[in-house]
Design a protein around this motif. Structure first.
Motif, PDB file in Angstrom:
ATOM      1  N   ALA A 406       0.825  -1.203   0.000  1.00 46.18           N
ATOM      2  CA  ALA A 406       0.000   0.000   0.000  1.00 46.18           C
ATOM      3  C   ALA A 406       0.863   1.259   0.000  1.00 46.18           C
ATOM      4  O   ALA A 406       0.573   2.221  -0.719  1.00 46.18           O
ATOM      5  N   ARG A 407       1.929   1.260   0.781  1.00 48.75           N
ATOM      6  CA  ARG A 407       2.760   2.459   0.893  1.00 48.75           C
ATOM      7  C   ARG A 407       3.501   2.757  -0.397  1.00 48.75           C
ATOM      8  O   ARG A 407       3.562   3.899  -0.846  1.00 48.75           O
ATOM      9  N   LEU A 408       4.100   1.739  -1.004  1.00 45.78           N
ATOM     10  CA  LEU A 408       4.919   1.963  -2.192  1.00 45.78           C
ATOM     11  C   LEU A 408       4.109   1.965  -3.474  1.00 45.78           C
ATOM     12  O   LEU A 408       4.342   2.793  -4.365  1.00 45.78           O
ATOM     13  N   LEU A 409       3.157   1.042  -3.584  1.00 46.93           N
ATOM     14  CA  LEU A 409       2.455   0.888  -4.866  1.00 46.93           C
ATOM     15  C   LEU A 409       1.336   1.893  -5.073  1.00 46.93           C
ATOM     16  O   LEU A 409       0.923   2.100  -6.221  1.00 46.93           O
ATOM     17  N   THR A 410       0.815   2.525  -4.031  1.00 48.72           N
ATOM     18  CA  THR A 410      -0.274   3.485  -4.257  1.00 48.72           C
ATOM     19  C   THR A 410       0.147   4.613  -5.197  1.00 48.72           C
ATOM     20  O   THR A 410      -0.508   4.853  -6.212  1.00 48.72           O
ATOM     21  N   PRO A 411       1.251   5.336  -4.931  1.00 46.04           N
ATOM     22  CA  PRO A 411       1.638   6.371  -5.902  1.00 46.04           C
ATOM     23  C   PRO A 411       2.101   5.796  -7.236  1.00 46.04           C
ATOM     24  O   PRO A 411       1.888   6.419  -8.292  1.00 46.04           O
ATOM     25  N   ILE A 412       2.710   4.621  -7.208  1.00 42.95           N
ATOM     26  CA  ILE A 412       3.177   4.014  -8.463  1.00 42.95           C
ATOM     27  C   ILE A 412       2.005   3.648  -9.363  1.00 42.95           C
ATOM     28  O   ILE A 412       1.992   3.955 -10.566  1.00 42.95           O
ATOM     29  N   VAL A 413       1.011   2.985  -8.793  1.00 43.39           N
ATOM     30  CA  VAL A 413      -0.148   2.548  -9.585  1.00 43.39           C
ATOM     31  C   VAL A 413      -0.947   3.749 -10.068  1.00 43.39           C
ATOM     32  O   VAL A 413      -1.391   3.790 -11.225  1.00 43.39           O
ATOM     33  N   LYS A 414      -1.144   4.737  -9.197  1.00 40.65           N
ATOM     34  CA  LYS A 414      -1.856   5.942  -9.638  1.00 40.65           C
ATOM     35  C   LYS A 414      -1.132   6.585 -10.814  1.00 40.65           C
ATOM     36  O   LYS A 414      -1.744   6.967 -11.815  1.00 40.65           O
ATOM     37  N   VAL A 470       8.958   7.457   0.138  1.00 45.85           N
ATOM     38  CA  VAL A 470       8.729   6.154   0.760  1.00 45.85           C
ATOM     39  C   VAL A 470      10.028   5.358   0.823  1.00 45.85           C
ATOM     40  O   VAL A 470      10.375   4.760   1.859  1.00 45.85           O
ATOM     41  N   LEU A 471      10.779   5.362  -0.272  1.00 45.35           N
ATOM     42  CA  LEU A 471      12.021   4.590  -0.321  1.00 45.35           C
ATOM     43  C   LEU A 471      13.064   5.137   0.641  1.00 45.35           C
ATOM     44  O   LEU A 471      13.837   4.387   1.237  1.00 45.35           O
ATOM     45  N   GLN A 472      13.101   6.464   0.784  1.00 48.90           N
ATOM     46  CA  GLN A 472      14.086   7.069   1.678  1.00 48.90           C
ATOM     47  C   GLN A 472      13.757   6.815   3.144  1.00 48.90           C
ATOM     48  O   GLN A 472      14.654   6.695   3.982  1.00 48.90           O
ATOM     49  N   ALA A 475      13.568   1.547   3.740  1.00 52.02           N
ATOM     50  CA  ALA A 475      14.114   0.688   2.683  1.00 52.02           C
ATOM     51  C   ALA A 475      13.512  -0.705   2.710  1.00 52.02           C
ATOM     52  O   ALA A 475      13.495  -1.413   1.695  1.00 52.02           O
ATOM     53  N   ASP A 476      13.001  -1.133   3.866  1.00 55.46           N
ATOM     54  CA  ASP A 476      12.408  -2.471   3.971  1.00 55.46           C
ATOM     55  C   ASP A 476      11.184  -2.619   3.084  1.00 55.46           C
ATOM     56  O   ASP A 476      10.847  -3.736   2.665  1.00 55.46           O
ATOM     57  N   VAL A 477      10.493  -1.510   2.827  1.00 56.53           N
ATOM     58  CA  VAL A 477       9.306  -1.557   1.974  1.00 56.53           C
ATOM     59  C   VAL A 477       9.670  -2.093   0.597  1.00 56.53           C
ATOM     60  O   VAL A 477       9.007  -2.985   0.055  1.00 56.53           O
ATOM     61  N   THR A 502      16.027  -2.308 -12.428  1.00 59.50           N
ATOM     62  CA  THR A 502      15.335  -1.313 -11.609  1.00 59.50           C
ATOM     63  C   THR A 502      16.061  -1.103 -10.288  1.00 59.50           C
ATOM     64  O   THR A 502      16.229   0.021  -9.814  1.00 59.50           O
ATOM     65  N   ARG A 503      16.509  -2.183  -9.676  1.00 58.66           N
ATOM     66  CA  ARG A 503      17.241  -2.066  -8.412  1.00 58.66           C
ATOM     67  C   ARG A 503      18.558  -1.301  -8.629  1.00 58.66           C
ATOM     68  O   ARG A 503      18.969  -0.490  -7.780  1.00 58.66           O
ATOM     69  N   ALA A 504      19.210  -1.517  -9.768  1.00 62.10           N
ATOM     70  CA  ALA A 504      20.451  -0.788 -10.062  1.00 62.10           C
ATOM     71  C   ALA A 504      20.190   0.709 -10.172  1.00 62.10           C
ATOM     72  O   ALA A 504      20.991   1.527  -9.699  1.00 62.10           O
ATOM     73  N   LEU A 505      19.082   1.071 -10.786  1.00 65.72           N
ATOM     74  CA  LEU A 505      18.730   2.480 -10.897  1.00 65.72           C
ATOM     75  C   LEU A 505      18.481   3.082  -9.526  1.00 65.72           C
ATOM     76  O   LEU A 505      18.852   4.228  -9.249  1.00 65.72           O
ATOM     77  N   LEU A 506      17.873   2.306  -8.638  1.00 63.04           N
ATOM     78  CA  LEU A 506      17.571   2.780  -7.287  1.00 63.04           C
ATOM     79  C   LEU A 506      18.827   3.129  -6.508  1.00 63.04           C
ATOM     80  O   LEU A 506      18.833   4.040  -5.687  1.00 63.04           O
ATOM     81  N   PHE A 507      19.903   2.395  -6.770  1.00 59.66           N
ATOM     82  CA  PHE A 507      21.116   2.588  -5.985  1.00 59.66           C
ATOM     83  C   PHE A 507      22.170   3.398  -6.741  1.00 59.66           C
ATOM     84  O   PHE A 507      23.364   3.249  -6.505  1.00 59.66           O
TER      85      PHE A 507
END
Length: 574
Positions: A406-414, A470-472, A475-477, A502-507
């Motif tokens: 819910a925390r991570l995917l809500t803005p992503i899906v919207k 959310v990611l900042q 990170a467990d999310v 995608t994970r490489a882009l994140l880091f």
């Protein structure tokens, strides 16, 4: 077919109903004809609501309700600021068709079913029992989500007050007194449009007013003030007097509104009733209705608060966190609304090309048209899987895995679903040709409505920044979400590679700020692909993953080569 049409045209002097035109898409069950949605409802835990959803789908797809939808949009709301004697009334008159739509939606619980069973039985007063969050039923958000997808197909304007009211409960539950007095009436299934104090009504609707001219999305720049009754040193327990303006007020004929205003302790959240306990109208003055793009059935207004009375929810200075409970639920509805628009556009296109003949055969038999429609059908099914999976996360807020979704995917899906709607509906309009561009046909309204959900409750950049926040903060999310996506992948080459990239882009902190939109898009794409890989019919899932994740694939609908296109189209609308 063309010869037959020509003969009929001669007989009727060009007025024949058989002149190679498709019949209206009506008197259909919007739930039964959507196998992907039905499967998602069962898969995500709402099998108990199948009967209620089938009943609503039949009503929403009926010719009668379609006529109400057309009437509501043909006759726009009218604002009367004063009565003949010069007294302020600030009243908006809606077409009877709008009220019929609202009655259908409220009767199905779409205004509050996130907080009760889809088939909850109202008590004798019309209020559904069980207002506490502890009574939240597994699958209630999923069931309501499916209903909202169909409501958006029927008519998108009336979905706004249904969304606002449902989402408001999340914030109202933060105040024990309001939860006890307001929420049971919100849960009622009897639509009551009359202007009376809340204690005299059989049901309630709730609107929202946050943004102001000078701030827009930056609500911390709001200038509207809230002064405690009794003066600036009073506690505010007896209410506040609010003065200022709001640039947008959603659902302005609601019984109450959630607003933000500057109290002595900072920006705070308030509940503002439209009618005061003594029966007098509150100081809510509607300046004008917005001449907005999109539907014409519902109204949005500019408003002035003149000593309007309101009651605080939560602590002073905590207005944004308090109202974000409402905003989060609204963002889910934005994605559901866009999905509904696209689903209706898809079925209108398939329905039309099955009946329209050109170049000696039906359009549906043309290979290029099959490719376009199959590509569109894949997108709708992926959006269905993604939004319904997100709805399940709202049903289980105590579960760590679901809370991460819910925390991570809500803005992503919207972001992802809503942004895809305008281009999708433009393509659907092309399938109907000139008829699609004419206001007499449904596609014109769907296309005009398409941009709003990407703008409402945070435009694209706001959603991308929310993902970063959310990611900042946790990170467990990300780890929890990626763990599930990896399990869904089951070692699929394309999905695993996409996850790794995608994970490489994140880091890569030097690039992430400039690539936040790309990151958000990638997260949505891989989540949709993983869900389709596991849950779609085998050939459909494979076609989606390969057409979306294979490097170098083109992006316009129909440009990607879709294997088994005819079968995919048939499965989208049996």
């Amino acid at each position: 077919a063309l010869k037959r049409c020509a003969l009929e045209a001669k007989k009727g002097c060009g007025m024949s109903r058989a002149a190679n035109q498709s019949a209206p898409f009506e008197d259909v069950n919007l739930f039964v004809c959507d196998p992907a949605l039905r499967r998602a409802v069962v898969r995500e835990g709402a099998a108990h609501a199948l009967g209620a959803l089938e009943a609503y789908g039949a009503d929403a797809g009926s010719a009668e309700m379609q006529a109400h939808a057309r009437s509501a949009n043909a006759n726009r709301p009218v604002l009367r600021t004063h009565d003949p004697r010069g007294e302020r009334i600030d009243h908006i008159t809606y077409d009877p068709g709008y009220h019929a739509l609202m009655q259908l939606g409220v009767g199905a619980g779409l205004h509050a079913a996130s907080w009760s069973y889809m088939d909850a039985t109202p008590d004798a007063a019309g209020a559904a029992t069980g207002a506490g969050q502890g009574d939240l039923a597994i699958g209630s958000n999923v069931a309501r989500a499916a209903g909202l997808v169909m409501a958006s197909q029927l008519e998108p304007g009336h979905v706004c007050p249904l969304t606002m009211t449902n989402a408001a409960v999340a914030t109202l539950m933060g105040d024990e007194g309001m939860a006890l007095t307001m929420v049971p009436r919100i849960l009622a299934r009897r639509y009551d449009p009359e202007l009376r104090h809340m204690s005299e009504k059989s049901s309630l609707t709730v609107g929202m007013a946050m943004t102001e001219r000078q701030g827009g999305s930056d609500v911390r720049a709001n200038l509207t003030t809230a002064t405690p009754l009794g003066g600036p040193d009073a506690s505010g327990d007896d209410g506040y007097l609010v003065n200022g303006e709001k640039w947008f007020m959603s659902a302005p004929m609601s019984d109450a509104f959630l607003i933000l205003a500057q109290a002595p302790g900072g920006l705070s959240c308030f509940m503002m009733p439209r009618v005061l306990p003594d029966g007098e109208m509150n100081g809510i003055h509607l300046r004008r209705l917005k001449s907005k793009l999109g539907n014409h059935a519902n109204a949005s207004a500019e408003v002035v608060f003149d000593e309007a009375q309101a009651w605080r929810i939560g602590e002073e200075g905590r207005g944004i966190p308090v109202i974000m409970e409402m905003v989060t639920h609204t963002r889910l509805d934005c994605a559901l609304g866009s999905l509904g628009l696209m689903r209706r556009g898809l079925v209108e296109a398939i329905h039309h090309v099955r009946q329209r003949a050109t170049f000696g055969r039906r359009l549906i038999e043309q290979p290029l048209m099959q490719q376009v429609l199959a590509d569109m059908a894949l997108h709708v099914e992926a959006c269905t899987a993604l939004t319904m999976r997100l709805a399940r996360a709202f049903d289980q807020p105590e579960d760590e895995q679901e809370r991460a979704w819910a925390r991570l995917l809500t803005p992503i899906v919207k972001y992802w679903v809503c942004k895809s709607a305008p281009a999708f509906l433009a393509e659907a309009m092309e399938c109907l040709g000139g008829n699609g561009y004419v206001e007499d046909f449904p596609l014109a309204l769907l296309y005009r409505e398409a941009p709003v959900n990407a703008i409402w409750e945070g435009a694209g950049n706001m959603m991308a920044l929310d993902v970063l926040r959310v990611l900042q903060r946790d990170a467990d999310v990300l780890d929890l979400v990626f763990l599930e996506l990896g399990e869904l992948s089951g070692g699929h080459r394309l999905i695993d590679q996409h996850l790794a990239d995608t994970r490489a882009l994140l880091f890569n902190p030097r690039e992430i700020d400039a690539n936040l939109r790309a990151l958000t898009d990638r997260l949505a794409s891989v989540a949709a692909a993983a869900l389709m890989h596991v849950h779609a019919e085998r050939d459909t899932g494979a076609a989606y993953v390969e057409s979306r994740l294979e490097p170098g694939r083109l992006t316009t609908f129909g440009a990607r080569q879709i294997e088994g296109a005819a079968a995919i189209v048939e499965a989208a609308l049996p």
